[in-house]
Design a protein around this motif. Structure first.
Motif, PDB file in Angstrom:
ATOM      1  N   ASP A  60      -9.912  13.677   3.392  1.00  0.00           N
ATOM      2  CA  ASP A  60      -9.790  13.138   4.733  1.00  0.00           C
ATOM      3  C   ASP A  60      -9.710  11.608   4.698  1.00  0.00           C
ATOM      4  N   ASP A  61      -8.660  11.094   4.094  1.00  0.00           N
ATOM      5  CA  ASP A  61      -8.442   9.649   3.976  1.00  0.00           C
ATOM      6  C   ASP A  61      -6.933   9.454   4.097  1.00  0.00           C
ATOM      7  N   ASN A  62      -6.503   8.656   5.082  1.00  0.00           N
ATOM      8  CA  ASN A  62      -5.062   8.524   5.356  1.00  0.00           C
ATOM      9  C   ASN A  62      -4.278   8.124   4.115  1.00  0.00           C
ATOM     10  N   PHE A  63      -4.768   7.085   3.427  1.00  0.00           N
ATOM     11  CA  PHE A  63      -4.023   6.555   2.289  1.00  0.00           C
ATOM     12  C   PHE A  63      -4.037   7.527   1.104  1.00  0.00           C
ATOM     13  N   MET A  64      -5.221   8.067   0.799  1.00  0.00           N
ATOM     14  CA  MET A  64      -5.311   8.961  -0.359  1.00  0.00           C
ATOM     15  C   MET A  64      -4.565  10.281  -0.125  1.00  0.00           C
ATOM     16  N   ILE A 141      -7.924   6.351 -10.922  1.00  0.00           N
ATOM     17  CA  ILE A 141      -7.017   5.773  -9.925  1.00  0.00           C
ATOM     18  C   ILE A 141      -7.801   5.240  -8.728  1.00  0.00           C
ATOM     19  N   ASN A 142      -7.232   4.234  -8.087  1.00  0.00           N
ATOM     20  CA  ASN A 142      -7.668   3.702  -6.787  1.00  0.00           C
ATOM     21  C   ASN A 142      -9.058   3.053  -6.721  1.00  0.00           C
ATOM     22  N   ARG A 143     -10.053   3.626  -7.362  1.00  0.00           N
ATOM     23  CA  ARG A 143     -11.391   3.015  -7.326  1.00  0.00           C
ATOM     24  C   ARG A 143     -11.731   2.561  -8.742  1.00  0.00           C
ATOM     25  N   GLU A 144     -11.723   1.266  -8.884  1.00  0.00           N
ATOM     26  CA  GLU A 144     -11.779   0.685 -10.227  1.00  0.00           C
ATOM     27  C   GLU A 144     -13.181   0.729 -10.830  1.00  0.00           C
ATOM     28  N   VAL A 201     -14.357  -2.206  -4.949  1.00  0.00           N
ATOM     29  CA  VAL A 201     -13.878  -3.600  -5.065  1.00  0.00           C
ATOM     30  C   VAL A 201     -12.773  -3.912  -4.063  1.00  0.00           C
ATOM     31  N   ASP A 202     -12.034  -2.903  -3.654  1.00  0.00           N
ATOM     32  CA  ASP A 202     -10.977  -3.150  -2.653  1.00  0.00           C
ATOM     33  C   ASP A 202     -11.597  -3.740  -1.383  1.00  0.00           C
ATOM     34  N   ALA A 203     -12.735  -3.207  -1.005  1.00  0.00           N
ATOM     35  CA  ALA A 203     -13.406  -3.702   0.206  1.00  0.00           C
ATOM     36  C   ALA A 203     -13.963  -5.110  -0.042  1.00  0.00           C
ATOM     37  N   TYR A 205     -13.053  -7.460  -2.286  1.00  0.00           N
ATOM     38  CA  TYR A 205     -12.023  -8.490  -2.454  1.00  0.00           C
ATOM     39  C   TYR A 205     -11.218  -8.752  -1.186  1.00  0.00           C
ATOM     40  N   ARG A 206     -10.900  -7.681  -0.457  1.00  0.00           N
ATOM     41  CA  ARG A 206     -10.118  -7.912   0.767  1.00  0.00           C
ATOM     42  C   ARG A 206     -10.924  -8.741   1.757  1.00  0.00           C
ATOM     43  N   THR A 207     -12.212  -8.462   1.829  1.00  0.00           N
ATOM     44  CA  THR A 207     -13.080  -9.203   2.743  1.00  0.00           C
ATOM     45  C   THR A 207     -13.111 -10.679   2.333  1.00  0.00           C
ATOM     46  N   ASP A 230     -16.281   2.110   6.242  1.00  0.00           N
ATOM     47  CA  ASP A 230     -16.035   3.137   5.203  1.00  0.00           C
ATOM     48  C   ASP A 230     -14.625   3.722   5.206  1.00  0.00           C
ATOM     49  N   TRP A 231     -13.661   2.951   5.553  1.00  0.00           N
ATOM     50  CA  TRP A 231     -12.236   3.293   5.492  1.00  0.00           C
ATOM     51  C   TRP A 231     -11.784   4.250   6.602  1.00  0.00           C
ATOM     52  N   ALA A 232     -12.710   4.624   7.496  1.00  0.00           N
ATOM     53  CA  ALA A 232     -12.398   5.697   8.449  1.00  0.00           C
ATOM     54  C   ALA A 232     -11.976   5.188   9.833  1.00  0.00           C
ATOM     55  N   ASN A 257     -10.116  -3.791   6.466  1.00  0.00           N
ATOM     56  CA  ASN A 257      -9.838  -3.627   5.031  1.00  0.00           C
ATOM     57  C   ASN A 257      -8.773  -2.567   4.768  1.00  0.00           C
ATOM     58  N   ASN A 258      -8.501  -1.706   5.752  1.00  0.00           N
ATOM     59  CA  ASN A 258      -7.369  -0.770   5.580  1.00  0.00           C
ATOM     60  C   ASN A 258      -6.746  -0.430   6.931  1.00  0.00           C
ATOM     61  N   ASP A 259      -5.607   0.223   6.872  1.00  0.00           N
ATOM     62  CA  ASP A 259      -4.874   0.568   8.095  1.00  0.00           C
ATOM     63  C   ASP A 259      -5.568   1.666   8.891  1.00  0.00           C
ATOM     64  N   VAL A 285      -4.399  -3.079   5.793  1.00  0.00           N
ATOM     65  CA  VAL A 285      -3.802  -2.961   4.449  1.00  0.00           C
ATOM     66  C   VAL A 285      -3.420  -1.498   4.260  1.00  0.00           C
ATOM     67  N   ASP A 286      -2.344  -1.246   3.589  1.00  0.00           N
ATOM     68  CA  ASP A 286      -1.832   0.067   3.155  1.00  0.00           C
ATOM     69  C   ASP A 286      -0.369   0.240   3.521  1.00  0.00           C
ATOM     70  N   ALA A 287       0.008  -0.247   4.748  1.00  0.00           N
ATOM     71  CA  ALA A 287       1.347   0.020   5.269  1.00  0.00           C
ATOM     72  C   ALA A 287       1.564   1.519   5.445  1.00  0.00           C
ATOM     73  N   LEU A 305       1.526  -3.687   2.037  1.00  0.00           N
ATOM     74  CA  LEU A 305       1.889  -2.419   1.386  1.00  0.00           C
ATOM     75  C   LEU A 305       1.016  -2.170   0.161  1.00  0.00           C
ATOM     76  N   ASN A 306       0.240  -1.099   0.244  1.00  0.00           N
ATOM     77  CA  ASN A 306      -0.536  -0.613  -0.897  1.00  0.00           C
ATOM     78  C   ASN A 306       0.352   0.523  -1.423  1.00  0.00           C
ATOM     79  N   ASP A 307       1.037   0.262  -2.501  1.00  0.00           N
ATOM     80  CA  ASP A 307       2.163   1.097  -2.915  1.00  0.00           C
ATOM     81  C   ASP A 307       1.706   2.436  -3.532  1.00  0.00           C
TER      82      ASP A 307
HETATM   83  C1  BGC Z   1      -7.038   1.970   0.577  1.00  0.00           C
HETATM   84  C2  BGC Z   1      -7.830   2.646   1.641  1.00  0.00           C
HETATM   85  C3  BGC Z   1      -8.477   3.871   1.079  1.00  0.00           C
HETATM   86  C4  BGC Z   1      -9.289   3.514  -0.152  1.00  0.00           C
HETATM   87  C5  BGC Z   1      -9.898   4.727  -0.781  1.00  0.00           C
HETATM   88  C6  BGC Z   1      -7.906   1.690  -0.607  1.00  0.00           C
HETATM   89  O1  BGC Z   1      -7.157   1.112  -1.617  1.00  0.00           O
HETATM   90  O2  BGC Z   1      -6.518   0.759   1.059  1.00  0.00           O
HETATM   91  O3  BGC Z   1      -7.028   3.003   2.719  1.00  0.00           O
HETATM   92  O4  BGC Z   1      -9.310   4.426   2.069  1.00  0.00           O
HETATM   93  O5  BGC Z   1      -8.460   2.888  -1.076  1.00  0.00           O
HETATM   94  O6  BGC Z   1     -10.605   4.381  -1.928  1.00  0.00           O
END
Ligand code: BGC
Length: 340
Positions: A60-64, A141-144, A201-203, A205-207, A230-232, A257-259, A285-287, A305-307
């Motif tokens: 339940d995460d738009n980007f993921m 992936i995605n969470r470093e 770290v995405d949260a 660094y973006r902040t 929390d991205w929601a 921090n995200n779209d 962020v995300d586009a 754009l988070n590609d």
């Molecule tokens: C995205 C968020 C997403 C998160 C999940 C980020 O990179 O920008 O939209 O919720 O990753 O870890």
């Protein structure tokens, strides 16, 4: 006479026997001939099926969601007549204990490679230890994971985007507006920051980097409100509504921090009677496709754009390399791009 009768009877029996036997013999003979003239059947090509286990922190995460859909379809597109991928994608439901069980199950089932979007980046060491013991490579992936955790084994890698870049782009989008984001003209850009999960770290660094881009451009800033959403989307809406109720016209910019959270913040902005682009600015962020459309329509100031296509393909390519026994670099980065 009796002898003649007996002879005739024997003859009759003999004819009957021959008549009955003949039709049965014919097809049997035909079948043999057919078999003899048929070309030998070709041996079916040997098919190798690799088991790929994918763990997503939460479905339940738009980007993921975009990311995992692309991951699966790209992997399937690489199949050939002789190589198949049996992909299973698990929903971690935001629960690290649940995700750890999923990894255990994958390893017990004998997956050949893992692709893992951690629920908690800090649990990378636990997952790596399990995978290493089983000899199964992991593409994070995605969470470093931390730099130290990435040194634990030469069969782990991380595919992601440098979140500093996305934060910087958000700040630059605001700094490049004619009024540099100061909609009420009081000389200060007063902002609201709606954060993702701060463990990520995405949260972080973006902040940090969105505001740094403003101050680097010589803009004076004031933080009015900063909380984790929390991205929601729902949390983005709730937090933006609270901030708008508390600070009203003082707010120049809402940074999300995200779209997903920006979509929520937009609903709160509309409900508060404010107009993006006129008396308030909103960046994410995300586009996500719907946000790109909003940027075009002017209902969002910008996004980055988070590609997910580039990242999911890079992750799959890394997994395929591991399957082929090749080495993979520890870090594989995919660039962000401004959308304004
Ligand atoms: C995205 C968020 C997403 C998160 C999940 C980020 O990179 O920008 O939209 O919720 O990753 O870890």
């Amino acid at each position: 006479m009796k002898k003649i009768l007996a002879f005739v009877l024997i003859l009759a029996l003999a004819f009957t026997a021959i008549a009955c036997a003949a039709p049965a013999a014919a097809p049997a003979e035909e079948a043999t001939t057919e078999a003899a003239t048929e070309p030998a059947a070709e041996a079916a090509p040997a098919v190798t099926t690799y088991k790929v286990g994918v763990c997503i922190y939460k479905f339940d995460d738009n980007f993921m969601t975009l990311y995992r859909q692309e991951l699966e379809s790209y992997l399937k597109s690489l199949e050939t007549d002789t190589v198949k991928y049996d992909v299973t994608i698990m929903d971690g439901k935001g629960d690290m204990a649940e995700q750890t069980n999923q990894v255990d199950t994958f390893l017990a089932q004998g997956v050949d490679v893992l692709i893992v979007n951690l629920v908690q980046s800090s649990s990378a060491a636990t997952i790596t230890d399990k995978a290493k013991a089983a000899g199964i490579p992991v593409v994070y992936i995605n969470r470093e994971p931390s730099a130290d955790d990435m040194k634990a084994w030469d069969k782990i890698c991380y595919v992601g985007a440098d979140a500093r870049q996305s934060g910087t782009y958000q700040g630059e989008i605001i700094a490049s507006l004619p009024n540099k984001g100061d909609q009420n003209g009081d000389g200060v850009v007063s902002y609201v920051m709606i954060m993702g999960d701060p463990e990520n770290v995405d949260a972080q660094y973006r902040t940090e980097f969105s505001i740094k881009a403003l101050t680097d451009a010589g803009i004076q800033v004031e933080e009015l409100f900063k909380q984790r959403g929390d991205w929601a989307q729902e949390k983005g809406q709730e937090l933006a509504a609270n901030a708008l109720a508390q600070f009203g016209d003082k707010i120049d910019v809402i940074f999300c921090n995200n779209d997903g959270m920006a979509l929520g913040a937009y609903q709160a902005i509309v409900a508060a009677g404010r107009t993006v682009g006129t008396d308030i600015y909103l960046v994410g962020v995300d586009a996500l496709p719907e946000c790109v459309q909003m940027v075009k329509d002017g209902t969002m100031t910008g996004t980055v754009l988070n590609d997910h296509i580039g990242q999911s393909h890079t992750a799959v390519d890394a997994a395929v390399k591991y399957l082929a026994g090749e080495t993979v670099e520890t870090y594989l980065w995919v660039d962000y791009q401004k959308v304004s």
